[in-house]
Enzyme design. Sequence first.
Site, PDB file in Angstrom:
ATOM      1  N   CYS A  50       0.837  -1.205   0.000  1.00 51.68           N
ATOM      2  CA  CYS A  50       0.000   0.000   0.000  1.00 51.68           C
ATOM      3  C   CYS A  50       0.869   1.252   0.000  1.00 51.68           C
ATOM      4  CB  CYS A  50      -0.924   0.003   1.224  1.00 51.68           C
ATOM      5  SG  CYS A  50      -1.981   1.473   1.361  1.00 51.68           S
ATOM      6  N   CYS A 134      -6.766   0.878   0.075  1.00 46.30           N
ATOM      7  CA  CYS A 134      -6.646   0.198   1.365  1.00 46.30           C
ATOM      8  C   CYS A 134      -6.617  -1.299   1.115  1.00 46.30           C
ATOM      9  CB  CYS A 134      -7.808   0.554   2.290  1.00 46.30           C
ATOM     10  SG  CYS A 134      -7.623  -0.161   3.950  1.00 46.30           S
ATOM     11  N   PHE A 264     -19.296 -13.024  28.564  1.00 46.82           N
ATOM     12  CA  PHE A 264     -19.004 -11.907  27.664  1.00 46.82           C
ATOM     13  C   PHE A 264     -19.425 -12.330  26.249  1.00 46.82           C
ATOM     14  CE2 PHE A 264     -15.835 -12.119  31.039  1.00 46.82           C
ATOM     15  CZ  PHE A 264     -15.969 -10.881  31.658  1.00 46.82           C
ATOM     16  N   GLU A 284     -24.167 -11.369  28.919  1.00 46.32           N
ATOM     17  CA  GLU A 284     -23.661 -10.171  28.263  1.00 46.32           C
ATOM     18  C   GLU A 284     -24.171  -8.931  28.986  1.00 46.32           C
ATOM     19  OE1 GLU A 284     -22.139  -7.243  26.099  1.00 46.32           O
ATOM     20  OE2 GLU A 284     -21.527  -9.344  25.896  1.00 46.32           O
ATOM     21  N   CYS A 356      -8.187 -11.114  22.955  1.00 44.41           N
ATOM     22  CA  CYS A 356      -7.618 -10.154  22.001  1.00 44.41           C
ATOM     23  C   CYS A 356      -6.420  -9.438  22.612  1.00 44.41           C
ATOM     24  CB  CYS A 356      -8.674  -9.141  21.570  1.00 44.41           C
ATOM     25  SG  CYS A 356      -9.379  -8.182  22.925  1.00 44.41           S
TER      26      CYS A 356
END
Length: 405
Positions: A50, A134, A264, A284, A356
């Site tokens: 890119c 992109c 979660f 949740e 994550c």
Amino acid sequence: MNTASEIIRIAAKGDGLSADGRHVAGAVPGDVLQSDGTLKHGPHHVKPVCRHFGKCGGCQLQHVDEETLRDFVTSRVSNAAEGQDIAVGELLPTHLSPPRSRRRATLCAISRGGKPQLGFREAGSHRIVDLTECQILTESLFSVAQALRTILARRKGKLAVDIELTDTDQGVDCSLKNLPIEGLEQTEKILDFAREQGLARLTLDQGYGPETLWEPEPVTVTLSGVPVGFPSGGFLQATVDGEDVLAGDARAWLSGAAVVADLFSGLGTFAFALAGRTKVLAAEAARDTHLACQMAARATGKPVHPIHRDLFRNPLQLEELNKFSAVLLDPPRAGARDQVELLAQSTVAKIVYISCNPSSWARDSKRLIEGGYTLQKLRPVGQFRWSTHVELSSLFVREEDDSAA
């Protein structure tokens, strides 16, 4: 005086680390930092795909080859485990999402010189990189982002618009914040834009909260074959292929579990993947997300029982946890310290932890191991291609239960 030194690995923030401990921006393993401070490229250094790379904050690692990118994602996870002295039973193959697969993105638009600039921010800056291409966004997201320029170019005065784009079953869900719409003419033009682009939904927030301006039919995302209502600004795994890998691991590892708690749970990404012969409790905190999961479970008859519960303020207690044969948790980046503390004391046979953030995962994992669990399987996942952001799936089994799916 500095001497030449080979780059041996990529550090957590994406810079190269030399054999003598120096951090070198833009360096990859096999490069050589020469005595005069210049960098001699090695076999793993490639040309970025890119034109915006090096300025745009969306990517940090386009200058590395596929092998090095995979090694980086793998080492971020394995090093986090090693840092807490965690023994890994089986390190599974790393998954990397392909180019142009990112199905959700947050962009910004400002006016400069009478023209809109739209894109990601520069790394460590509020400046906007005006994207003309992109390599990470899906074609549909990039197409809508480029089309937005026409709408923004017609506006007079300063702009500072936040843009959220998500691929859904019906098309692109577009949310615009801080874009004033005044009068019939501007309203008609923004509606024409939504119609021409085939948007699934257009939501505006002009300072009084989000308002849906365009939604021809209810917006959904399909999770393991189940269409689930998608709240504006809702959370999804970044790529479809990444979601498939994470959900596939959860299904394989918890196959045969009679009752599972999905903590979660979000919209039910993992709850619906597990539901079948398995009954799933889906907990949740976000109300609109919880309600979307609940409505989908009712509509399809899936054995998913959603509950509205803030697991940070009110984690499942021991007497609740001990009713489940397995638990899956996918917490935010901060991890789930209090819930993990209770899990470590529980009798739950298997725990699948999706994360994550390798650092908070490693901290929580250490507590599970201290509580009697072993880490049997671990898979690094790179959904955010060419980024330093890394995810993972992992399976913990109580030592007295040696069977692994």
